[in-house]
Design a protein around this motif. Structure first.
Motif, PDB file in Angstrom:
ATOM      1  N   LEU A 124       0.836  -1.206   0.000  1.00  0.00           N
ATOM      2  CA  LEU A 124       0.000   0.000   0.000  1.00  0.00           C
ATOM      3  C   LEU A 124       0.872   1.258   0.000  1.00  0.00           C
ATOM      4  CD1 LEU A 124      -2.701   1.531   0.259  1.00  0.00           C
ATOM      5  CD2 LEU A 124      -2.519   1.205   2.741  1.00  0.00           C
ATOM      6  N   CYS A 125       1.902   1.266   0.827  1.00  0.00           N
ATOM      7  CA  CYS A 125       2.817   2.426   0.859  1.00  0.00           C
ATOM      8  C   CYS A 125       3.503   2.614  -0.484  1.00  0.00           C
ATOM      9  CB  CYS A 125       3.854   2.239   1.960  1.00  0.00           C
ATOM     10  SG  CYS A 125       3.169   2.210   3.634  1.00  0.00           S
ATOM     11  N   THR A 126       3.947   1.512  -1.098  1.00  0.00           N
ATOM     12  CA  THR A 126       4.580   1.595  -2.411  1.00  0.00           C
ATOM     13  C   THR A 126       3.614   2.125  -3.453  1.00  0.00           C
ATOM     14  OG1 THR A 126       5.995  -0.278  -1.848  1.00  0.00           O
ATOM     15  CG2 THR A 126       5.802   0.280  -4.174  1.00  0.00           C
ATOM     16  N   TYR A 127       2.371   1.671  -3.393  1.00  0.00           N
ATOM     17  CA  TYR A 127       1.356   2.110  -4.354  1.00  0.00           C
ATOM     18  C   TYR A 127       1.077   3.603  -4.195  1.00  0.00           C
ATOM     19  CZ  TYR A 127      -2.576   1.287  -7.526  1.00  0.00           C
ATOM     20  OH  TYR A 127      -3.416   1.293  -8.617  1.00  0.00           O
ATOM     21  N   LEU A 128       0.972   4.072  -2.954  1.00  0.00           N
ATOM     22  CA  LEU A 128       0.726   5.497  -2.709  1.00  0.00           C
ATOM     23  C   LEU A 128       1.905   6.348  -3.179  1.00  0.00           C
ATOM     24  CD1 LEU A 128      -0.925   5.401   0.852  1.00  0.00           C
ATOM     25  CD2 LEU A 128      -2.060   5.674  -1.356  1.00  0.00           C
ATOM     26  N   ILE A 129       3.134   5.859  -2.941  1.00  0.00           N
ATOM     27  CA  ILE A 129       4.322   6.589  -3.399  1.00  0.00           C
ATOM     28  C   ILE A 129       4.335   6.686  -4.923  1.00  0.00           C
ATOM     29  CG2 ILE A 129       6.842   6.461  -3.579  1.00  0.00           C
ATOM     30  CD1 ILE A 129       6.839   5.269  -0.743  1.00  0.00           C
ATOM     31  N   SER A 130       3.964   5.605  -5.602  1.00  0.00           N
ATOM     32  CA  SER A 130       3.931   5.636  -7.073  1.00  0.00           C
ATOM     33  C   SER A 130       2.894   6.635  -7.580  1.00  0.00           C
ATOM     34  CB  SER A 130       3.641   4.239  -7.627  1.00  0.00           C
ATOM     35  OG  SER A 130       2.295   3.848  -7.362  1.00  0.00           O
ATOM     36  N   LEU A 131       1.756   6.727  -6.910  1.00  0.00           N
ATOM     37  CA  LEU A 131       0.731   7.697  -7.310  1.00  0.00           C
ATOM     38  C   LEU A 131       1.228   9.129  -7.116  1.00  0.00           C
ATOM     39  CD1 LEU A 131      -2.540   6.102  -5.861  1.00  0.00           C
ATOM     40  CD2 LEU A 131      -1.891   6.293  -8.261  1.00  0.00           C
ATOM     41  N   ILE A 132       1.875   9.378  -5.986  1.00  0.00           N
ATOM     42  CA  ILE A 132       2.395  10.725  -5.716  1.00  0.00           C
ATOM     43  C   ILE A 132       3.457  11.100  -6.748  1.00  0.00           C
ATOM     44  CG2 ILE A 132       3.691  12.118  -4.053  1.00  0.00           C
ATOM     45  CD1 ILE A 132       2.307  10.475  -1.833  1.00  0.00           C
ATOM     46  N   LEU A 133       4.318  10.152  -7.106  1.00  0.00           N
ATOM     47  CA  LEU A 133       5.353  10.415  -8.110  1.00  0.00           C
ATOM     48  C   LEU A 133       4.726  10.705  -9.474  1.00  0.00           C
ATOM     49  CD1 LEU A 133       8.069   7.748  -7.218  1.00  0.00           C
ATOM     50  CD2 LEU A 133       8.225  10.221  -6.927  1.00  0.00           C
ATOM     51  N   LYS A 134       3.694   9.948  -9.839  1.00  0.00           N
ATOM     52  CA  LYS A 134       3.045  10.174 -11.134  1.00  0.00           C
ATOM     53  C   LYS A 134       2.379  11.545 -11.185  1.00  0.00           C
ATOM     54  CE  LYS A 134       0.845   6.139 -11.180  1.00  0.00           C
ATOM     55  NZ  LYS A 134      -0.012   5.022 -11.624  1.00  0.00           N
ATOM     56  N   ILE A 135       1.718  11.931 -10.099  1.00  0.00           N
ATOM     57  CA  ILE A 135       1.093  13.254 -10.051  1.00  0.00           C
ATOM     58  C   ILE A 135       2.154  14.347 -10.161  1.00  0.00           C
ATOM     59  CG2 ILE A 135      -0.214  14.852  -8.591  1.00  0.00           C
ATOM     60  CD1 ILE A 135      -1.599  12.354  -7.394  1.00  0.00           C
ATOM     61  N   GLY A 136       3.236  14.201  -9.398  1.00  0.00           N
ATOM     62  CA  GLY A 136       4.307  15.191  -9.431  1.00  0.00           C
ATOM     63  C   GLY A 136       4.947  15.312 -10.804  1.00  0.00           C
ATOM     64  N   LEU A 137       5.181  14.172 -11.470  1.00  0.00           N
ATOM     65  CA  LEU A 137       5.801  14.201 -12.792  1.00  0.00           C
ATOM     66  C   LEU A 137       4.879  14.810 -13.840  1.00  0.00           C
ATOM     67  CD1 LEU A 137       7.559  10.710 -12.761  1.00  0.00           C
ATOM     68  CD2 LEU A 137       8.687  12.939 -12.858  1.00  0.00           C
ATOM     69  N   GLU A 138       3.589  14.494 -13.762  1.00  0.00           N
ATOM     70  CA  GLU A 138       2.634  15.083 -14.709  1.00  0.00           C
ATOM     71  C   GLU A 138       2.618  16.604 -14.578  1.00  0.00           C
ATOM     72  OE1 GLU A 138       1.052  13.790 -17.104  1.00  0.00           O
ATOM     73  OE2 GLU A 138       0.300  11.783 -16.686  1.00  0.00           O
ATOM     74  N   ILE A 139       2.529  17.087 -13.348  1.00  0.00           N
ATOM     75  CA  ILE A 139       2.511  18.531 -13.126  1.00  0.00           C
ATOM     76  C   ILE A 139       3.825  19.162 -13.562  1.00  0.00           C
ATOM     77  CG2 ILE A 139       2.359  20.324 -11.347  1.00  0.00           C
ATOM     78  CD1 ILE A 139       0.480  18.468  -9.802  1.00  0.00           C
ATOM     79  N   PHE A 140       4.935  18.497 -13.260  1.00  0.00           N
ATOM     80  CA  PHE A 140       6.256  19.017 -13.645  1.00  0.00           C
ATOM     81  C   PHE A 140       6.365  19.184 -15.156  1.00  0.00           C
ATOM     82  CE2 PHE A 140      10.521  17.914 -15.213  1.00  0.00           C
ATOM     83  CZ  PHE A 140      11.243  18.990 -14.698  1.00  0.00           C
ATOM     84  N   PHE A 141       5.935  18.191 -15.928  1.00  0.00           N
ATOM     85  CA  PHE A 141       6.063  18.275 -17.384  1.00  0.00           C
ATOM     86  C   PHE A 141       5.093  19.301 -17.979  1.00  0.00           C
ATOM     87  CE2 PHE A 141       8.384  14.261 -17.086  1.00  0.00           C
ATOM     88  CZ  PHE A 141       9.364  14.464 -18.046  1.00  0.00           C
ATOM     89  N   LEU A 142       3.917  19.463 -17.393  1.00  0.00           N
ATOM     90  CA  LEU A 142       3.001  20.501 -17.878  1.00  0.00           C
ATOM     91  C   LEU A 142       3.587  21.898 -17.653  1.00  0.00           C
ATOM     92  CD1 LEU A 142      -0.525  19.193 -16.780  1.00  0.00           C
ATOM     93  CD2 LEU A 142       0.388  19.360 -19.105  1.00  0.00           C
ATOM     94  N   VAL A 143       4.142  22.107 -16.460  1.00  0.00           N
ATOM     95  CA  VAL A 143       4.754  23.406 -16.161  1.00  0.00           C
ATOM     96  C   VAL A 143       5.976  23.638 -17.049  1.00  0.00           C
ATOM     97  CG1 VAL A 143       5.929  24.753 -14.374  1.00  0.00           C
ATOM     98  CG2 VAL A 143       3.890  23.435 -13.790  1.00  0.00           C
ATOM     99  N   LEU A 144       6.774  22.596 -17.240  1.00  0.00           N
ATOM    100  CA  LEU A 144       7.968  22.717 -18.081  1.00  0.00           C
ATOM    101  C   LEU A 144       7.587  23.046 -19.519  1.00  0.00           C
ATOM    102  CD1 LEU A 144      11.051  22.462 -18.283  1.00  0.00           C
ATOM    103  CD2 LEU A 144      10.724  20.015 -18.736  1.00  0.00           C
ATOM    104  N   PHE A 145       6.556  22.391 -20.036  1.00  0.00           N
ATOM    105  CA  PHE A 145       6.097  22.684 -21.394  1.00  0.00           C
ATOM    106  C   PHE A 145       5.638  24.133 -21.505  1.00  0.00           C
ATOM    107  CE2 PHE A 145       3.211  22.905 -24.939  1.00  0.00           C
ATOM    108  CZ  PHE A 145       3.728  22.026 -25.874  1.00  0.00           C
TER     109      PHE A 145
END
Length: 267
Positions: A124-145
């Motif tokens: 469960l902790c691993t799954y939550l960490i993966s979700l947080i990373l995916k959200i962070g990366l999506e936002i990062f690439f949108l801002v970078l674009f």
């Protein structure tokens, strides 16, 4: 690039789909259908010759190259390929954790988990960490674009005054309307993925918070019942001891009863 992206992401998404929740499977479908297939089938062909089709109204050597590099520091198609790979990679954490559980059971040759693929405990902790990373990366690439290209838009005409251009020149981008439609669609699907990841994160946190609360409530009730039973048992023991003491004192001779009552702790 296309073959590498297709094979890598196909394997990642097919593996993640086995261990995802309902919302997670929707995310996999969105990434696979509306981002990966769109990238492979259409977007790559639209941006395939973007540099060759970028034209300026002057033939000064080096002018077109400098202007193109200024307005498009990173190719859109390579940017989205990198985004897809980076956003999909955190899901491998879940796949590796499940593989670790299964290999651990094989190594010890016994059942260590009720279900190695069930999302609980460390998984469960691993799954939550993966979700947080995916959200962070999506936002990062949108801002970078947004920062790289000064917004989510494809202009028909750009003006460039960089050297070696002798003056301000007009440069034209090929198929700007078609590119703009695909850009809006890809940005919208990226935002949809963020919403899905946030929904799944909230769902899992709410679900397991309720589960922990109910577990503690049951344990508290069981503890209070145990305390009540223990106090009832103590009262019964005291009553039985008092009864035995009374019976023993009543069976003694009168003079011995008087002596016994003098020394008895109850008097």
């Amino acid at each position: 690039m296309r073959k590498m992206s297709w094979v890598f992401l196909r394997d990642v998404l097919s593996g993640v789909n086995k261990y995802s929740t309902g919302i997670g499977r929707i995310w996999v479908a969105v990434v696979f259908l509306f981002r990966l297939l769109l990238y492979v089938a259409a977007a790559e062909n639209i941006w395939k010759h973007e540099h060759d089709e970028f034209e300026c109204n002057i033939k000064q050597p080096g002018c077109e190259n400098v202007c193109f590099d200024h307005f498009f520091p990173v190719s859109h198609i390579r940017f989205w390929a990198l985004q897809l790979i980076m956003v999909s990679t955190p899901s491998l954490l879940v796949v590796f954790h499940v593989a670790y559980r299964e290999n651990r059971e094989k190594h010890h040759n016994q059942k260590l988990y009720k279900n190695p693929r069930k999302i609980d405990g460390g998984l469960l902790c691993t799954y939550l960490i993966s979700l947080i990373l995916k959200i962070g990366l999506e936002i990062f690439f949108l801002v970078l674009f947004y920062k790289l290209y000064n917004g989510f838009k494809i202009p028909h005409l750009v003006k460039c005054d960089l050297k070696p251009c002798p003056s301000t020149v007009d440069c034209y981008i090929s198929k700007p309307t078609e590119k703009m439609i695909f850009l809006c669609f890809l940005v919208a699907t990226s935002c949809l993925c963020i919403v899905l990841n946030l929904s799944e994160l909230s769902y899992l946190m709410f679900k397991y918070s309720i589960k922990c609360y109910l577990k503690r409530h049951v344990q508290k009730q069981q503890g209070s019942k145990g305390n009540c039973c223990e106090s009832e048992l103590i009262r019964h023991k005291r009553a039985a001891a008092a009864g035995r003491l009374h019976n023993s004192s009543s069976s003694l001779p009168l003079n011995m009863q008087d002596e016994h009552e003098k020394h008895s702790p109850l008097t």
